[in-house]
Design a protein around this motif. Structure first.
Motif, PDB file in Angstrom:
ATOM      1  N   ALA A 208      -7.353  -0.050   7.305  1.00 26.23           N
ATOM      2  CA  ALA A 208      -8.440  -1.032   7.332  1.00 26.23           C
ATOM      3  C   ALA A 208      -8.990  -1.149   8.743  1.00 26.23           C
ATOM      4  O   ALA A 208     -10.204  -1.164   8.954  1.00 26.23           O
ATOM      5  CB  ALA A 208      -7.939  -2.386   6.839  1.00 26.23           C
ATOM      6  N   ARG A 209      -8.101  -1.191   9.745  1.00 30.36           N
ATOM      7  CA  ARG A 209      -8.562  -1.272  11.136  1.00 30.36           C
ATOM      8  C   ARG A 209      -9.341  -0.022  11.505  1.00 30.36           C
ATOM      9  O   ARG A 209     -10.372  -0.090  12.172  1.00 30.36           O
ATOM     10  CB  ARG A 209      -7.373  -1.423  12.083  1.00 30.36           C
ATOM     11  CG  ARG A 209      -6.684  -2.756  11.949  1.00 30.36           C
ATOM     12  CD  ARG A 209      -5.834  -3.036  13.188  1.00 30.36           C
ATOM     13  NE  ARG A 209      -5.237  -4.354  13.101  1.00 30.36           N
ATOM     14  CZ  ARG A 209      -3.925  -4.563  12.913  1.00 30.36           C
ATOM     15  NH1 ARG A 209      -3.099  -3.544  12.835  1.00 30.36           N
ATOM     16  NH2 ARG A 209      -3.464  -5.793  12.826  1.00 30.36           N
ATOM     17  N   VAL A 210      -8.847   1.121  11.054  1.00 32.30           N
ATOM     18  CA  VAL A 210      -9.502   2.396  11.351  1.00 32.30           C
ATOM     19  C   VAL A 210     -10.911   2.431  10.760  1.00 32.30           C
ATOM     20  O   VAL A 210     -11.819   3.027  11.308  1.00 32.30           O
ATOM     21  CB  VAL A 210      -8.633   3.557  10.815  1.00 32.30           C
ATOM     22  CG1 VAL A 210      -9.435   4.829  10.718  1.00 32.30           C
ATOM     23  CG2 VAL A 210      -7.428   3.764  11.709  1.00 32.30           C
ATOM     24  N   LYS A 211     -11.104   1.760   9.610  1.00 36.29           N
ATOM     25  CA  LYS A 211     -12.424   1.713   8.984  1.00 36.29           C
ATOM     26  C   LYS A 211     -13.401   0.867   9.774  1.00 36.29           C
ATOM     27  O   LYS A 211     -14.591   0.863   9.511  1.00 36.29           O
ATOM     28  CB  LYS A 211     -12.320   1.108   7.579  1.00 36.29           C
ATOM     29  CG  LYS A 211     -11.779   2.058   6.541  1.00 36.29           C
ATOM     30  CD  LYS A 211     -12.089   1.605   5.123  1.00 36.29           C
ATOM     31  CE  LYS A 211     -11.331   0.371   4.721  1.00 36.29           C
ATOM     32  NZ  LYS A 211     -11.419   0.100   3.269  1.00 36.29           N
TER      33      LYS A 211
ATOM     34  N   SER B  58      -4.954   6.320  20.358  1.00 39.26           N
ATOM     35  CA  SER B  58      -5.637   5.922  21.592  1.00 39.26           C
ATOM     36  C   SER B  58      -7.114   6.301  21.532  1.00 39.26           C
ATOM     37  O   SER B  58      -7.944   5.633  22.132  1.00 39.26           O
ATOM     38  CB  SER B  58      -4.949   6.535  22.812  1.00 39.26           C
ATOM     39  OG  SER B  58      -5.072   7.934  22.781  1.00 39.26           O
ATOM     40  N   LEU B  59      -7.455   7.337  20.771  1.00 42.02           N
ATOM     41  CA  LEU B  59      -8.866   7.738  20.663  1.00 42.02           C
ATOM     42  C   LEU B  59      -9.691   6.661  19.968  1.00 42.02           C
ATOM     43  O   LEU B  59     -10.859   6.474  20.268  1.00 42.02           O
ATOM     44  CB  LEU B  59      -9.003   9.061  19.895  1.00 42.02           C
ATOM     45  CG  LEU B  59      -8.417  10.297  20.574  1.00 42.02           C
ATOM     46  CD1 LEU B  59      -8.664  11.525  19.721  1.00 42.02           C
ATOM     47  CD2 LEU B  59      -9.011  10.487  21.964  1.00 42.02           C
ATOM     48  N   VAL B  93     -17.705   1.778  16.162  1.00 43.01           N
ATOM     49  CA  VAL B  93     -17.435   3.212  16.317  1.00 43.01           C
ATOM     50  C   VAL B  93     -16.429   3.669  15.267  1.00 43.01           C
ATOM     51  O   VAL B  93     -16.582   4.713  14.638  1.00 43.01           O
ATOM     52  CB  VAL B  93     -16.891   3.506  17.739  1.00 43.01           C
ATOM     53  CG1 VAL B  93     -16.396   4.936  17.846  1.00 43.01           C
ATOM     54  CG2 VAL B  93     -17.974   3.232  18.771  1.00 43.01           C
ATOM     55  N   ARG B  94     -15.413   2.808  15.048  1.00 41.70           N
ATOM     56  CA  ARG B  94     -14.384   3.147  14.059  1.00 41.70           C
ATOM     57  C   ARG B  94     -14.987   3.186  12.667  1.00 41.70           C
ATOM     58  O   ARG B  94     -15.708   2.279  12.273  1.00 41.70           O
ATOM     59  CB  ARG B  94     -13.286   2.078  14.050  1.00 41.70           C
ATOM     60  CG  ARG B  94     -12.363   2.187  15.207  1.00 41.70           C
ATOM     61  CD  ARG B  94     -11.296   1.114  15.090  1.00 41.70           C
ATOM     62  NE  ARG B  94     -10.907   0.692  16.408  1.00 41.70           N
ATOM     63  CZ  ARG B  94     -10.865  -0.564  16.837  1.00 41.70           C
ATOM     64  NH1 ARG B  94     -11.149  -1.543  16.018  1.00 41.70           N
ATOM     65  NH2 ARG B  94     -10.522  -0.822  18.068  1.00 41.70           N
ATOM     66  N   GLY B  95     -14.672   4.238  11.935  1.00 42.89           N
ATOM     67  CA  GLY B  95     -15.178   4.334  10.570  1.00 42.89           C
ATOM     68  C   GLY B  95     -16.559   4.962  10.529  1.00 42.89           C
ATOM     69  O   GLY B  95     -16.847   5.788   9.683  1.00 42.89           O
ATOM     70  N   ARG B  96     -17.451   4.588  11.468  1.00 41.50           N
ATOM     71  CA  ARG B  96     -18.793   5.158  11.442  1.00 41.50           C
ATOM     72  C   ARG B  96     -18.879   6.458  12.237  1.00 41.50           C
ATOM     73  O   ARG B  96     -19.386   7.462  11.751  1.00 41.50           O
ATOM     74  CB  ARG B  96     -19.810   4.146  11.991  1.00 41.50           C
ATOM     75  CG  ARG B  96     -21.239   4.580  11.774  1.00 41.50           C
ATOM     76  CD  ARG B  96     -22.206   3.651  12.441  1.00 41.50           C
ATOM     77  NE  ARG B  96     -22.031   3.660  13.895  1.00 41.50           N
ATOM     78  CZ  ARG B  96     -22.622   2.813  14.720  1.00 41.50           C
ATOM     79  NH1 ARG B  96     -23.393   1.866  14.241  1.00 41.50           N
ATOM     80  NH2 ARG B  96     -22.431   2.893  16.023  1.00 41.50           N
ATOM     81  N   ALA B 178     -20.266   9.265   6.867  1.00 41.69           N
ATOM     82  CA  ALA B 178     -20.693  10.477   7.575  1.00 41.69           C
ATOM     83  C   ALA B 178     -20.334  10.439   9.051  1.00 41.69           C
ATOM     84  O   ALA B 178     -21.207  10.422   9.918  1.00 41.69           O
ATOM     85  CB  ALA B 178     -22.198  10.698   7.394  1.00 41.69           C
ATOM     86  N   PRO B 179     -19.031  10.390   9.373  1.00 45.34           N
ATOM     87  CA  PRO B 179     -18.623  10.287  10.774  1.00 45.34           C
ATOM     88  C   PRO B 179     -18.854  11.599  11.510  1.00 45.34           C
ATOM     89  O   PRO B 179     -19.026  12.660  10.902  1.00 45.34           O
ATOM     90  CB  PRO B 179     -17.124  10.004  10.670  1.00 45.34           C
ATOM     91  CG  PRO B 179     -16.709  10.681   9.408  1.00 45.34           C
ATOM     92  CD  PRO B 179     -17.874  10.545   8.469  1.00 45.34           C
ATOM     93  N   LYS B 180     -18.888  11.526  12.855  1.00 41.47           N
ATOM     94  CA  LYS B 180     -19.051  12.732  13.660  1.00 41.47           C
ATOM     95  C   LYS B 180     -17.698  13.386  13.885  1.00 41.47           C
ATOM     96  O   LYS B 180     -17.610  14.596  14.034  1.00 41.47           O
ATOM     97  CB  LYS B 180     -19.662  12.354  15.004  1.00 41.47           C
ATOM     98  CG  LYS B 180     -21.083  11.834  14.855  1.00 41.47           C
ATOM     99  CD  LYS B 180     -21.526  11.086  16.087  1.00 41.47           C
ATOM    100  CE  LYS B 180     -22.897  10.473  15.836  1.00 41.47           C
ATOM    101  NZ  LYS B 180     -23.063   9.217  16.560  1.00 41.47           N
TER     102      LYS B 180
END
Lengths: 306, 330
Positions: A208-211, B58-59, B93-96, B178-180
Motif C-alpha cells: 500500500a505504501r509502495v502504491k 531506499s529507491l 512518485v511511488r506507484g506513478r 504506467a510507471p517509468k
C-alpha cells in the motif's frame, strides 16, 4: 453465509436451553420452596395442598418441562419480595436503565480504546504508547467498585461537579459509566495495539505504501480493517460483560437497573426474579455475540465467501 | 539495449544507507553507483542479506522508520533528485513513476479488499477518474497481465485466487499507472517453476509494450541471464561488479561473481556435485578493513584482507566495473 448464520443462531439457542436447565437445577439445590413460602407453623394439610398446587409432587423432568414451557412464554411466576409483580416484567422494566448506562460505557470504551490502541501501535515505544500502557495497567488493576468510590469521592464530594448516585439527568450516568469503562478501555486498547502491530508488519501494508497511499489511509484503512477482527471478537465479550457485569457498579451508584434488582432479589431469596434476571442476562449475552458474528461477515470477506 | 548519452531514466550515485542499532552502525547499502535506462532491465544479484531489498526500499524512500536512513548520495529519476522531495511529493512518485512488485504473493495483497479495489486505489491516487472508468482500467490492467476472465476476477478477493494469479494481480497494480520504473523484488521466488517462467515472459512483454525500466532483484543467476540487460552484483552491502550480461557471463572479473555463475545448475555439460561457495558473509556488525569477500575467496592474498579494493574499469571501456585487487592490482 446463510449457513454460517443459521449455525450461529442454532448454537445460541442450544446454549440458552442449557442455561435454563442449569437455572432449574440450581433452584432445586437451594431448598424446597415449601420452607421458603409457607410459615413455620403450617399444617401438614396446608403443605400437601401447596405441593399439589405447585406441581411439586410430579417427577423432576416434568417439573422442568413445565418450567421451560412457562419460561418460553416469559412466565417466571410472581415476585416474592415485591408482591404482585410479574418476575420477568419487573426485570424488563429495569432493563432500559441498564441499557442506558451500559450503552454509554460501551460507547466510551470503543471511542477511546480503538484510537488509543491504534496510536500506540503506530507510535510504538513513543510517549502515546507509554502513556497508554500506564493507563491500561491502572485500569486493569483497579477493581471497578473501588474506582467507583474514588470517583464519587473526587468528583462528587470533593469537587462537587457530578451527583453522587441515583438516576436522573445525563450527569448521573457519567461517573458509573467511567467506572465500568476504564477496565474495558484498557483491555480493548491493548488488544487493538497488539493486533495492529502484527498487521503493520505484513507485506500488503508495504505494498500500500509502495502504491503511494497516504500514511493515514495505510493505518486506518489497510491495517485497521484487517486488525479489526481481534478487537471485534473482544467486543462481544465487552458488550455482554458491561451489560451484565454492572451489578456491582449499579449497587455502588444506586442505579436502579437490572443489576440492582439482581442483588436485591438474591438478598430476599426471590427465586422467580433471580431466575428471570439470569435468563435475561443470558439472552443479552447471546444477542451481543450474535451481533459480533454478523459483524464478522461485514468485516472479513473470507467469512462471507468461505 | 539502449545506450544513450542523454539523462538516464534512473541514476544512483554514492548511495549510502545506515542502520544504527545498539550493536553499532552498519551500511546495508554502501556507496552504490548504477544507472537504469528506459526499456532496460537491470539485475541486482546477491545472497540474502547482501542489501538488495534495502537498495530497493531506499529507491522509493520506504526504509524501516527509525532503524535505517539514507545518509548520503543521490537518486535521480529523469534528472529529478528524489532524496530532496517532500514526503507528499515522494508519495506521488511511488506507484506513478516507480512501482514495485513484492516478494510474496500470498501476503502482498490485502485480504479485506477486492482485487479491483486494490488496483483502482492506485489509479485513484495518481490518475483519478469516475468510478466506472477506473473499473474499466482495472480490468484492462488485469487483461494486460493475462488474468483469465478479468471482468469476473476484478470482483474477487485475494483468498479466492491461486498464488500465480495473485502475483499477476500484484503485477497489474504495478503497471496500472504506467510507471517509468518497476522494481521487482524477487517476484518469482515463491512460485512454481512453470508459473515463474510464464511470469518472467510476461514481464518482458510488458516492458516491450511500455518501454519501462525494470530493476530485477534476485539471487538466481539463471533468471538474470534470461531477463536482464545489465547486472549489478552485490556482496555485503557493496556493489562488487557491474556490467552487461554478456560481458559478465563471458568473463566475470570478481571471484564472487565467478562463484555465483558456477553455482547455477546446468541442464547440459558435466555432471557431478553442484559448485557452492564455502563459508558465509561476515556478520553485518563486523566491518572488515579489507575486501569483505576475502575470507571466502580462493584467490585472496594478504592485501585483500587489509585494504578495500577500489572500483576499476575491468575491460577498459567503461562497460564493466569491478572491485577486486585481482583486477585493480595489475
Amino acid at each position: 453465509m446463510l449457513k454460517y448464520l443459521s449455525r450461529r443462531i442454532a448454537s445460541s439457542l442450544f446454549a440458552l436451553l442449557v442455561i435454563t436447565f442449569i437455572v432449574f437445577l440450581l433452584t432445586q439445590l437451594s431448598g424446597s420452596p415449601v420452607d421458603a413460602l409457607l410459615p413455620d407453623d403450617a399444617t401438614q394439610e396446608q403443605i400437601d395442598s401447596f405441593i399439589r398446587e405447585w406441581g411439586l409432587d410430579k417427577p423432576l423432568w416434568q417439573q422442568y418441562l413445565t418450567f421451560l414451557g412457562n419460561a418460553a412464554q416469559g412466565d417466571f411466576g410472581t415476585s416474592l419480595k415485591w408482591p404482585g409483580q410479574d418476575a420477568m416484567g419487573f426485570v424488563l422494566d429495569r432493563m432500559p436503565a441498564t441499557l442506558e448506562l451500559g450503552g454509554l460505557a460501551i460507547l466510551m470504551s470503543v471511542v477511546i480504546a480503538l484510537p488509543l490502541g491504534v496510536a500506540a501501535a503506530v507510535y510504538k515505544g513513543g510517549s502515546i504508547d507509554n502513556g497508554a500502557q500506564i493507563f491500561a495497567l491502572v485500569g486493569q488493576s483497579m477493581p471497578s467498585f473501588w474506582l467507583g468510590i474514588i470517583l464519587i469521592w473526587v468528583f462528587s464530594v470533593w469537587l462537587g461537579w457530578l451527583p453522587t448516585s441515583g438516576m436522573g439527568s445525563f450527569s448521573h450516568a457519567i461517573l458509573p459509566a467511567i467506572a465500568i469503562a476504564w477496565f474495558q478501555i484498557s483491555a480493548l486498547a491493548r488488544l487493538t495495539r497488539s493486533a495492529m502491530l502484527e498487521v503493520l508488519d505484513v507485506e500488503y501494508i508495504k505494498l500500500a505504501r509502495v502504491k503511494g497511499v497516504s500514511e493515514w489511509s495505510v493505518v486506518w484503512k489497510h491495517a485497521l480493517r484487517n486488525a479489526a477482527v481481534v478487537p471485534l471478537t473482544y467486543f462481544g465479550i465487552l458488550a455482554a460483560s458491561i451489560l451484565t457485569g454492572s451489578v456491582v457498579i449499579e449497587t455502588v451508584f444506586s442505579w436502579p437497573g437490572m443489576g440492582w434488582v439482581a442483588i436485591e432479589a438474591i438478598r430476599g431469596r426471590d427465586f422467580p426474579v433471580v431466575q428471570a434476571v439470569i435468563i435475561a442476562y443470558a439472552v443479552i449475552y447471546m444477542i451481543s455475540n450474535l451481533v459480533v458474528d454478523l459483524l464478522y461477515v461485514v468485516v472479513d470477506p473470507r467469512v462471507r465467501h468461505g | 539495449m539502449t545506450h544513450t548519452q542523454e539523462t538516464p531514466l534512473l541514476e544512483v550515485r554514492d548511495l549510502r544507507v545506515e542502520i544504527s542499532t545498539k550493536a553499532g552502525k552498519f551500511f546495508p547499502v554502501n556507496g552504490h553507483n548504477f544507472t537504469l535506462n528506459s526499456g532496460e532491465t537491470l539485475g541486482v544479484v546477491g545472497e540474502s542479506g547482501s542489501g538488495k531489498s534495502m537498495t530497493a526500499m531506499s529507491l522509493v524512500r520506504l526504509l524501516p522508520k527509525h532503524a535505517a536512513r539514507v545518509t548520503s548520495g543521490s537518486i535521480k529519476l529523469e534528472g529529478r533528485e528524489l532524496l530532496s522531495l517532500s514526503r507528499s511529493e515522494m508519495r506521488k512518485v511511488r506507484g506513478r513513476d516507480i512501482a514495485m512488485i513484492l516478494q510474496d504473493p500470498q501476503t502482498s495483497l490485502n485480504p479485506s479488499f477486492t482485487v479491483g479495489n486494490q488496483i483502482t486505489e492506485a489509479l485513484r491516487l495518481h490518475a483519478p477518474g469516475p468510478r466506472s472508468t477506473l473499473r474499466e482500467r482495472a480490468i484492462e490492467a488485469l487483461r494486460k497481465v493475462k488474468v483469465a476472465a478479468p471482468e469476473h476476477r476484478v470482483d474477487s478477493y485475494p483468498s479466492q485466487l491461486s498464488g500465480g494469479m495473485r502475483q499477476r494481480v500484484v503485477g497489474a497494480i504495478a503497471i496500472s499507472c504506467a510507471p517509468k520504473v518497476i522494481i521487482a523484488d524477487e517476484p518469482t521466488t515463491s512460485l512454481d517453476v512453470t508459473v515463474q517462467a510464464q511470469y518472467l515472459r510476461l514481464l518482458k512483454e510488458l516492458q516491450e509494450d511500455t518501454g519501462m525500466g525494470i530493476i530485477f532483484i534476485t539471487h538466481d543467476f539463471g533468471i538474470v541471464a534470461n531477463l536482464c540487460h545489465r547486472i549489478v552484483v552485490m556482496y555485503f552491502g557493496r556493489i562488487v561488479e557491474s556490467g552487461t550480461v554478456e560481458r559478465i557471463f563471458a568473463k566475470p572479473a570478481h571471484p564472487y561473481t565467478e562463484a555465483l555463475i558456477a553455482a547455477v545448475p546446468k541442464l547440459h555439460g558435466h555432471k557431478g556435485r553442484l559448485r557452492t561457495i564455502p563459508g558465509s558473509p561476515p556478520p553485518q556488525s563486523e566491518q572488515p578493513p579489507g575486501c569483505p569477500f576475502a575470507p571466502r575467496c580462493e584467490m585472496a592474498d594478504t592485501r585483500c584482507f587489509t585494504e578495500l579494493p577500489p572500483t576499476v574499469d575491468a575491460d577498459g571501456d567503461g562497460e564493466h566495473l569491478a572491485s577486486c585487487w585481482r583486477v585493480a592490482g595489475q
